[in-house]
Design a protein around this motif. Structure first.
Motif, PDB file in Angstrom:
ATOM      1  N   ASN A 379       0.819  -1.213   0.000  1.00  9.33           N
ATOM      2  CA  ASN A 379       0.000   0.000   0.000  1.00  9.33           C
ATOM      3  C   ASN A 379       0.850   1.259   0.000  1.00  9.33           C
ATOM      4  O   ASN A 379       0.545   2.242  -0.688  1.00  9.33           O
ATOM      5  N   ALA A 380       1.925   1.248   0.803  1.00 12.17           N
ATOM      6  CA  ALA A 380       2.791   2.429   0.882  1.00 12.17           C
ATOM      7  C   ALA A 380       3.468   2.696  -0.463  1.00 12.17           C
ATOM      8  O   ALA A 380       3.609   3.849  -0.882  1.00 12.17           O
ATOM      9  N   ALA A 381       3.895   1.632  -1.143  1.00  9.88           N
ATOM     10  CA  ALA A 381       4.520   1.802  -2.460  1.00  9.88           C
ATOM     11  C   ALA A 381       3.514   2.383  -3.447  1.00  9.88           C
ATOM     12  O   ALA A 381       3.877   3.229  -4.282  1.00  9.88           O
ATOM     13  N   TYR A 382       2.257   1.951  -3.351  1.00 10.27           N
ATOM     14  CA  TYR A 382       1.230   2.497  -4.232  1.00 10.27           C
ATOM     15  C   TYR A 382       1.005   3.973  -3.950  1.00 10.27           C
ATOM     16  O   TYR A 382       0.884   4.792  -4.883  1.00 10.27           O
ATOM     17  N   VAL A 383       0.944   4.344  -2.674  1.00 10.75           N
ATOM     18  CA  VAL A 383       0.681   5.740  -2.317  1.00 10.75           C
ATOM     19  C   VAL A 383       1.806   6.643  -2.809  1.00 10.75           C
ATOM     20  O   VAL A 383       1.570   7.809  -3.170  1.00 10.75           O
ATOM     21  N   GLU A 384       3.021   6.128  -2.841  1.00 14.34           N
ATOM     22  CA  GLU A 384       4.128   6.904  -3.414  1.00 14.34           C
ATOM     23  C   GLU A 384       3.840   7.248  -4.880  1.00 14.34           C
ATOM     24  O   GLU A 384       4.012   8.383  -5.306  1.00 14.34           O
ATOM     25  N   LYS A 385       3.389   6.259  -5.638  1.00 16.62           N
ATOM     26  CA  LYS A 385       3.053   6.496  -7.048  1.00 16.62           C
ATOM     27  C   LYS A 385       1.825   7.393  -7.169  1.00 16.62           C
ATOM     28  O   LYS A 385       1.756   8.258  -8.047  1.00 16.62           O
ATOM     29  N   GLN A 386       0.865   7.170  -6.287  1.00 17.10           N
ATOM     30  CA  GLN A 386      -0.356   7.976  -6.302  1.00 17.10           C
ATOM     31  C   GLN A 386      -0.045   9.440  -6.022  1.00 17.10           C
ATOM     32  O   GLN A 386      -0.650  10.340  -6.615  1.00 17.10           O
ATOM     33  N   ARG A 387       0.914   9.689  -5.124  1.00 23.06           N
ATOM     34  CA  ARG A 387       1.310  11.072  -4.826  1.00 23.06           C
ATOM     35  C   ARG A 387       1.827  11.760  -6.079  1.00 23.06           C
ATOM     36  O   ARG A 387       1.490  12.928  -6.346  1.00 23.06           O
ATOM     37  N   GLU A 388       2.630  11.055  -6.865  1.00 27.04           N
ATOM     38  CA  GLU A 388       3.154  11.642  -8.098  1.00 27.04           C
ATOM     39  C   GLU A 388       2.016  11.919  -9.080  1.00 27.04           C
ATOM     40  O   GLU A 388       2.031  12.928  -9.799  1.00 27.04           O
ATOM     41  N   SER A 389       1.016  11.025  -9.113  1.00 31.83           N
ATOM     42  CA  SER A 389      -0.150  11.259  -9.963  1.00 31.83           C
ATOM     43  C   SER A 389      -0.890  12.514  -9.510  1.00 31.83           C
ATOM     44  O   SER A 389      -1.350  13.315 -10.331  1.00 31.83           O
ATOM     45  N   GLY A 422      -3.024  13.893   7.581  1.00 35.03           N
ATOM     46  CA  GLY A 422      -3.470  13.880   6.197  1.00 35.03           C
ATOM     47  C   GLY A 422      -2.306  13.890   5.221  1.00 35.03           C
ATOM     48  O   GLY A 422      -2.330  13.181   4.212  1.00 35.03           O
ATOM     49  N   ARG A 423      -1.287  14.664   5.526  1.00 34.18           N
ATOM     50  CA  ARG A 423      -0.117  14.710   4.644  1.00 34.18           C
ATOM     51  C   ARG A 423       0.561  13.350   4.599  1.00 34.18           C
ATOM     52  O   ARG A 423       0.943  12.865   3.530  1.00 34.18           O
ATOM     53  N   ARG A 424       0.698  12.727   5.748  1.00 36.24           N
ATOM     54  CA  ARG A 424       1.324  11.408   5.778  1.00 36.24           C
ATOM     55  C   ARG A 424       0.474  10.397   5.003  1.00 36.24           C
ATOM     56  O   ARG A 424       0.999   9.590   4.232  1.00 36.24           O
ATOM     57  N   ALA A 425      -0.837  10.455   5.207  1.00 37.82           N
ATOM     58  CA  ALA A 425      -1.723   9.518   4.531  1.00 37.82           C
ATOM     59  C   ALA A 425      -1.702   9.674   3.016  1.00 37.82           C
ATOM     60  O   ALA A 425      -1.937   8.716   2.283  1.00 37.82           O
ATOM     61  N   MET A 426      -1.410  10.879   2.559  1.00 40.94           N
ATOM     62  CA  MET A 426      -1.363  11.175   1.126  1.00 40.94           C
ATOM     63  C   MET A 426       0.024  10.961   0.527  1.00 40.94           C
ATOM     64  O   MET A 426       0.244  11.187  -0.659  1.00 40.94           O
ATOM     65  N   GLY A 427       0.960  10.504   1.374  1.00 45.73           N
ATOM     66  CA  GLY A 427       2.276  10.133   0.846  1.00 45.73           C
ATOM     67  C   GLY A 427       3.328  11.213   0.913  1.00 45.73           C
ATOM     68  O   GLY A 427       4.370  11.098   0.276  1.00 45.73           O
TER      69      GLY A 427
END
Length: 433
Positions: A379-389, A422-427
């Motif tokens: 999940n954390a790896a996904y959120v990293e990519k999601q942050r860039e999106s 919220g910032r942490r949750a958003m990556g």
């Protein structure tokens, strides 16, 4: 969204998958047949009880109660696999977010469907979406739900932090009254054929497959965190582990007003769904019979009931009265109780759910999809990519590519995340473990 006409039969190789599963369980025929008979008897009783209670099946709690619920109340929520949490967000703030969404879709060329009358919007980064997902109360509620999960021996699972919530960006809908909605019939999210084909995912249901279905724990983390829910890369198929699916109400929505429907017994629906592909009615038997003697083991056909071939991948589970008659779906898919702006609705990641076909109310039904997502390595790896999106204003990795929202009026920015959690949750302050 896929239509039934898009679906095709499963490839013959899935008959080999059935045989592989059967061969992996000692004395599978005896164990599974005994379990199947017990499940049919239990469903005959429980489905009648569900139908009689209707929306009263769904537990309702206030956000302020979450830390003080009795063990009996928590057990009820676990068993039902669904609930309404009231007053997570202030009513006026939720209505403000609704107004912002309306402004967003009125000023920008947003994609959505139906194409000629958009009500389900494939956008992810409106300012109100950013504010809602990162709201401390929303994240507190999803953390509480994440902590319903556990390991079988009670020890902390390696690589998972249930105290640290993550955000999985999804979409929203503004559904108008009087429009028939056929896009979301009964279905299960979070993986389809993967439940049987992926060995880690299959292990989540080992107790069912080995005949010990009453020992099945839908909240066991042991294999969930490594289960692959997307083997075929189908768009809109989540690759992350969401403990509960959910949405935030931005309007009032009551039964018969286009709300969510659920089958409120996640353990029993799992047991039935997982064993269903291995049984067929005997030649002269009623295909809807609850009599165990009318059924026989089937490990030769490729059919996994409710799973369909679709555009190079597979969709489902999509149970119907024909494929899963013993669920009595036409009576047991119960509607959520009336909700108000700021309330949230949640359902277990294995839960069978649907959206009502009819909306007979007077007000638009407006909901924003926000699931409960724990911190795991995947999940954390996904959120990293999601942050860039997010920073690029394009769709998150699990969703179809669109033109993007970077130039939209009212698009959310990193500065709209108003809390540290919220910032942490958003990556924006996260480590990939």
């Amino acid at each position: 969204m896929s239509k039934p006409s898009d679906f095709g039969p499963l490839p013959l190789r899935f008959s080999e998958l059935k045989k592989e599963i059967a061969a992996s369980i000692p004395d599978f025929e005896t164990r599974a047949t005994k379990a199947w008979g017990e499940i049919l008897v239990e469903l005959d009783k429980v489905t009648k009880e569900i139908a009689a209670k209707g929306s009263a099946n769904v537990p309702e709690v206030n956000f302020t109660e979450l830390g003080t619920l009795t063990p009996e109340r928590v057990k009820e929520i676990r068993n039902k696999g669904c609930l309404v949490i009231r007053d997570i967000v202030d009513d006026q703030e939720a209505r403000t977010w609704q107004a912002w969404l309306r402004d967003y879709v009125s000023k920008n060329p947003v994609p959505g469907f139906p194409a000629d009358d958009k009500q389900f919007f494939e956008v992810y980064w409106a300012k109100s979406q950013i504010r809602a997902r990162s709201h401390p109360n929303v994240l507190s509620a999803t953390t509480w739900l994440n902590k319903m999960y556990r390991t079988k021996n009670g020890e902390k699972a390696e690589g998972i932090d249930l105290e640290t919530p993550l955000v999985y960006a999804d979409r929203f809908r503004i559904r108008r009254p009087g429009i028939q909605w056929d896009a979301h019939p009964p279905h299960v999210d979070g993986g389809g054929i993967e439940r049987w084909e992926d060995k880690a995912f299959r292990a989540c249901f080992h107790d069912i497959l080995s005949g010990n279905w009453r020992e099945h724990d839908p909240y066991n983390l042991e294999n969930r965190i490594n289960a692959k829910s997307s083997l075929y890369g189908r768009p809109n198929q989540a690759t992350v582990f969401r403990t509960f699916q959910g949405w935030l109400a931005l309007s009032e929505t009551a039964p018969n007003e286009g709300t969510l429907q659920v089958f409120p017994n996640v353990m029993l629906s799992n047991a039935y769904t997982i064993l269903r592909p291995f049984f067929a009615p005997k030649e002269s038997a009623d295909p809807e019979s609850f009599d165990p003697n009318d059924w026989q083991l089937d490990t030769t056909s490729p059919e996994f009931h409710g799973i369909y071939a679709n555009r190079g991948g597979f969709v489902g589970p999509r149970p119907t009265p024909k494929t899963h008659p013993h669920l009595r779906l036409e009576q047991t898919m119960v509607s959520m109780p009336k909700v108000y702006p700021g309330d949230m609705v949640f359902w277990h990641c294995d839960g069978i759910h649907a959206v009502e076909r009819q909306h007979t109310g007077k007000e638009d039904s407006v909901v924003m999809y926000i699931p409960a997502t724990p911190h795991t390595a995947i999940n954390a790896a996904y959120v990293e990519k999601q942050r860039e999106s997010f920073l690029a204003g394009v769709a998150p990795p699990d969703f179809p590519r669109t033109q993007g929202e970077a130039d939209y009026a009212g698009v959310g920015r990193a500065d709209d995340i108003e809390s540290a959690v919220g910032r942490r949750a958003m990556g924006f302050a996260i480590e990939v473990v």
